[in-house]
Enzyme design. Structure first.
Site, short mmCIF file in Angstrom:
data_model
loop_
_atom_site.label_atom_id
_atom_site.label_comp_id
_atom_site.label_asym_id
_atom_site.label_seq_id
_atom_site.Cartn_x
_atom_site.Cartn_y
_atom_site.Cartn_z
N GLU A 10 -41.81 101.45 65.38
CA GLU A 10 -42.02 101.82 63.90
C GLU A 10 -40.44 101.46 63.29
O GLU A 10 -39.70 102.45 63.82
CB GLU A 10 -42.46 103.10 63.71
CG GLU A 10 -42.71 103.39 62.17
CD GLU A 10 -42.90 105.22 61.91
OE1 GLU A 10 -42.36 105.57 60.90
OE2 GLU A 10 -43.55 105.48 62.92
N ARG A 21 -36.16 102.73 55.20
CA ARG A 21 -35.14 103.63 54.77
C ARG A 21 -33.70 102.98 54.54
O ARG A 21 -32.73 103.42 54.14
CB ARG A 21 -34.84 104.67 55.56
CG ARG A 21 -36.09 105.44 56.02
CD ARG A 21 -35.83 106.76 56.92
NE ARG A 21 -37.22 107.38 57.31
CZ ARG A 21 -36.89 108.50 58.46
NH1 ARG A 21 -36.12 108.81 58.76
NH2 ARG A 21 -38.04 108.97 58.72
N LYS A 52 -51.07 110.22 61.02
CA LYS A 52 -49.68 111.02 61.07
C LYS A 52 -49.68 112.32 60.73
O LYS A 52 -50.05 112.61 59.52
CB LYS A 52 -48.56 109.95 60.59
CG LYS A 52 -47.22 110.40 60.66
CD LYS A 52 -46.39 109.88 60.17
CE LYS A 52 -44.80 110.25 60.22
NZ LYS A 52 -43.98 109.05 59.81
#
Length: 207
Positions: free
Chosen positions: A41, A45, A129
């Site tokens: 993943e 960011r 999640k």
């Protein structure tokens, strides 16, 4: 891989990776795969995140690459266009949820409360999640909701370490865990991909 549930089965630990130098993306993915991890993943960011996804998708086809920290409809679309095979969101708004569905990709929408989890279940989602895991009650929280929400499976992420990983993985409603400890920034900055491979091998052996 067609559903979020399939995604949870790829590896016991899903590495949550922040790439600052785009040239680190491919060797990091290769090191994780060599260590036995089948998924990565890459979080959105940093400015180079989408390019990192493109490179991993093109050059490391044996690992399933996804985009994390998807917080807007635009990011969902951009990640899919970059070659991401799945999406992960820290939380869920209607706009982000609709955009994730529109990509056709499997995705793990973020939830941290029972009501959020139930709302996502109403939309037909069964793999979620749980974030931020440790700050939101940790393994004890997930254990307590397994009874009333047995149809849901989770990838808890946030504050989990290699020492606490097994407690989560032992739960019946945890398919995998998200972990940033496999690719610490100091190792990537030092280009120490052999150390990343070693951490990946330890993670892959957790179950």
């Amino acid at each position: 891989m067609t559903t979020g549930t399939d995604l949870l089965a790829l590896s016991p630990v899903m590495p949550v990776v922040v790439i600052d130098d785009v040239d680190d993306a491919v060797p990091t993915a290769r090191a994780l795969h060599a260590g036995g991890i089948g998924v990565i993943e890459l979080t959105l960011r940093t400015p180079v995140a989408l390019t990192a996804i493109e490179r991993v998708a093109a050059e490391v086809p044996d690992i399933v690459v996804g985009a994390g920290t998807v917080t807007s409809p635009e990011q969902a679309k951009q990640a899919a266009e970059a070659g991401a095979k799945f999406l992960v969101t820290p939380g869920t708004t209607d706009a982000v949820l609709d955009a994730a569905f529109a990509t056709g990709l499997p995705f793990l929408p973020g939830a941290s409360t029972v009501s959020e989890a139930m709302r996502l279940a109403e939309r037909g989602l069964s793999a979620l999640k749980f974030f931020p895991a440790e700050a939101s009650g940790g393994a004890a929280f997930l254990k307590s909701i397994a009874g009333p929400l047995p149809q849901l499976q989770f990838c808890p992420t946030g504050g989990i370490t290699v020492s606490s990983a097994r407690e989560y993985l032992a739960l019946p409603n945890v398919g995998c865990i998200g972990g940033s400890w496999l690719t610490p920034s100091k190792l990537l900055a030092a280009k120490d991909f052999a150390a990343v491979e070693k951490l990946a091998a330890e993670a892959a052996a957790l179950r």
